[in-house]
Design a protein around this motif. Structure first.
Motif, mmCIF file in Angstrom:
data_model
loop_
_atom_site.group_PDB
_atom_site.id
_atom_site.type_symbol
_atom_site.label_atom_id
_atom_site.label_comp_id
_atom_site.label_asym_id
_atom_site.label_seq_id
_atom_site.Cartn_x
_atom_site.Cartn_y
_atom_site.Cartn_z
ATOM 1 N N GLY A 14 0.778 -1.260 -0.087
ATOM 2 C CA GLY A 14 -0.010 -0.015 -0.042
ATOM 3 C C GLY A 14 0.883 1.263 0.021
ATOM 4 N N ILE A 15 1.778 1.244 0.638
ATOM 5 C CA ILE A 15 2.771 2.449 0.939
ATOM 6 C C ILE A 15 3.571 2.628 -0.295
ATOM 7 C CG2 ILE A 15 4.605 3.431 2.026
ATOM 8 C CD1 ILE A 15 3.606 1.983 4.637
ATOM 9 N N THR A 17 2.671 1.295 -3.381
ATOM 10 C CA THR A 17 1.732 1.727 -4.361
ATOM 11 C C THR A 17 1.554 3.578 -4.186
ATOM 12 O OG1 THR A 17 0.635 -0.127 -4.368
ATOM 13 C CG2 THR A 17 -0.431 1.609 -5.548
ATOM 14 N N ALA A 18 1.201 4.102 -3.081
ATOM 15 C CA ALA A 18 0.796 5.203 -2.866
ATOM 16 C C ALA A 18 2.038 6.320 -3.362
ATOM 17 C CB ALA A 18 0.689 5.393 -1.502
ATOM 18 N N SER A 22 1.846 8.922 -6.482
ATOM 19 C CA SER A 22 2.206 10.355 -6.312
ATOM 20 C C SER A 22 3.380 10.799 -6.948
ATOM 21 C CB SER A 22 2.557 10.603 -4.835
ATOM 22 O OG SER A 22 3.622 9.780 -4.248
#
Length: 57
Positions: A14-15, A17-18, A22
């Motif tokens: 998740g991190i 991908t974020a 961004s």
């Protein structure tokens, strides 16, 4: 995502991908359609590139 996982040893998907999304958003060009006297033009501007690129449609 591979670079983040490999060099920074972050295993959280998740991190990763974020951060990747961004960075892709920030580094992608901005496209704006502008009406001029001779017709429409696309204006393309990059984050670190000061010159605006004009392209006829």
């Amino acid at each position: 995502m591979y670079v983040i996982e490999h060099f920074f040893h972050m295993k959280e998907i998740g991190i990763n991908t974020a951060i990747a999304v961004s960075l892709a958003y920030l580094l992608s060009p901005r496209v704006k359609i502008v009406q001029k006297q001779h017709g429409e033009e696309e204006q393309i501007k990059w984050l670190f590139f000061k010159k605006v690129i004009n392209k006829k449609i």
